[in-house]
Write a protein that holds these residues in place. Sequence first.
Motif, PDB file in Angstrom:
ATOM      1  N   UNK A  71       0.774   6.439  -4.893  1.00  0.00           N
ATOM      2  CA  UNK A  71       1.258   5.083  -5.159  1.00  0.00           C
ATOM      3  C   UNK A  71       0.076   4.195  -5.504  1.00  0.00           C
ATOM      4  N   UNK A  72       0.158   3.548  -6.662  1.00  0.00           N
ATOM      5  CA  UNK A  72      -0.944   2.714  -7.137  1.00  0.00           C
ATOM      6  C   UNK A  72      -0.870   1.314  -6.542  1.00  0.00           C
ATOM      7  N   UNK A  73      -1.995   0.623  -6.663  1.00  0.00           N
ATOM      8  CA  UNK A  73      -2.022  -0.767  -6.217  1.00  0.00           C
ATOM      9  C   UNK A  73      -1.090  -1.635  -7.049  1.00  0.00           C
ATOM     10  N   UNK A  74      -0.952  -1.316  -8.330  1.00  0.00           N
ATOM     11  CA  UNK A  74      -0.039  -2.083  -9.180  1.00  0.00           C
ATOM     12  C   UNK A  74       1.400  -1.957  -8.702  1.00  0.00           C
ATOM     13  N   UNK A  75       1.810  -0.732  -8.345  1.00  0.00           N
ATOM     14  CA  UNK A  75       3.180  -0.540  -7.867  1.00  0.00           C
ATOM     15  C   UNK A  75       3.372  -1.191  -6.504  1.00  0.00           C
ATOM     16  N   UNK A  76       2.381  -1.057  -5.643  1.00  0.00           N
ATOM     17  CA  UNK A  76       2.460  -1.705  -4.333  1.00  0.00           C
ATOM     18  C   UNK A  76       2.646  -3.212  -4.486  1.00  0.00           C
ATOM     19  N   UNK A  90      -5.869  -1.798 -10.316  1.00  0.00           N
ATOM     20  CA  UNK A  90      -4.423  -1.619 -10.411  1.00  0.00           C
ATOM     21  C   UNK A  90      -4.021  -0.158 -10.515  1.00  0.00           C
ATOM     22  N   UNK A  91      -4.857   0.673 -11.151  1.00  0.00           N
ATOM     23  CA  UNK A  91      -4.536   2.090 -11.301  1.00  0.00           C
ATOM     24  C   UNK A  91      -5.174   2.952 -10.223  1.00  0.00           C
ATOM     25  N   UNK A  92      -5.826   2.350  -9.273  1.00  0.00           N
ATOM     26  CA  UNK A  92      -6.324   3.094  -8.122  1.00  0.00           C
ATOM     27  C   UNK A  92      -5.211   3.218  -7.088  1.00  0.00           C
ATOM     28  N   UNK A  93      -5.293   4.220  -6.206  1.00  0.00           N
ATOM     29  CA  UNK A  93      -4.266   4.323  -5.172  1.00  0.00           C
ATOM     30  C   UNK A  93      -4.382   3.179  -4.179  1.00  0.00           C
ATOM     31  N   UNK A  94      -3.252   2.703  -3.706  1.00  0.00           N
ATOM     32  CA  UNK A  94      -3.283   1.729  -2.632  1.00  0.00           C
ATOM     33  C   UNK A  94      -3.818   2.416  -1.379  1.00  0.00           C
ATOM     34  N   UNK A  95      -4.656   1.728  -0.609  1.00  0.00           N
ATOM     35  CA  UNK A  95      -5.157   2.237   0.667  1.00  0.00           C
ATOM     36  C   UNK A  95      -5.160   1.083   1.670  1.00  0.00           C
TER      37      UNK A  95
END
Length: 253
Positions: A71-76, A90-95
């Motif tokens: 799940x990417x930061x953009x989707x989060x 935005x294209x990095x994974x949310x953490x």
Amino acid sequence: MDNQIGENDNGNEANDILRFSINGIYFNMILVEHGSFTMGATSEREGVCSDEMPAHKVTLTKNYYMGETQVTQALWEAIMGGNPSKFKGKERPVECVNWYDCQEFVKKLNRRLHSQLHGKSFRLPTEAEWEFAARGGNKSCGYQFSGSDDLDEVACYSDNEDDETCDVASFEPNELKIYDMNGNVYEWCLDRCGIYKRSAQRDPKGPLSGSYRVLRGGSWYFDSIMEYRLSYRGGGKPDEILDTNGFRLTLSE
């Protein structure tokens, strides 16, 4: 406008890839067909931990879909309205999300896309579903890592990056065309942590009690390849927030 596309740009059959969008943020879910596999440390691997044993047969009796990426930061942001991540992109994974945060995200995502899901729902994968998909499902080539025996080909980790996350899908996918099932961020699973049973299992969901939840896949942080092996098991308290932890969606009935 939210929409679902049942066919990808290359003309794959509708049940191979499901594509969704939220406010123009697209994400794909990849079909994992039901099947059987050996879960845990297989006999040809060295340096295994005790909780990876005994290796045992697992049968998953139903098809499911696994997120093409974490799940990417953009989707989060599109669902939750904020971004808790340390390594912004935005294209990095949310953490920096805990297990409970993931549950809240899933609940809101299901509500948002309810009319398009046709009886299915998003959730975290079980540990068995995660490992089967990471191994390549029924298309598995028996690699040590997800998609290769060379970790540098498939994973964002400390030996090939600058001690931070990468954009998702920056490395090669596995046999199912799923990305980053090693490295980038550890992925929360539904299961509580527990010991394996020697007997064959059908659709296992982990122990009914326990204080820790399963984390799988390794992260950007580690330089030991041991923690990226497909049978390696991590765990964390469900309220724990770390910049090494994120998640991936599963979709099923």
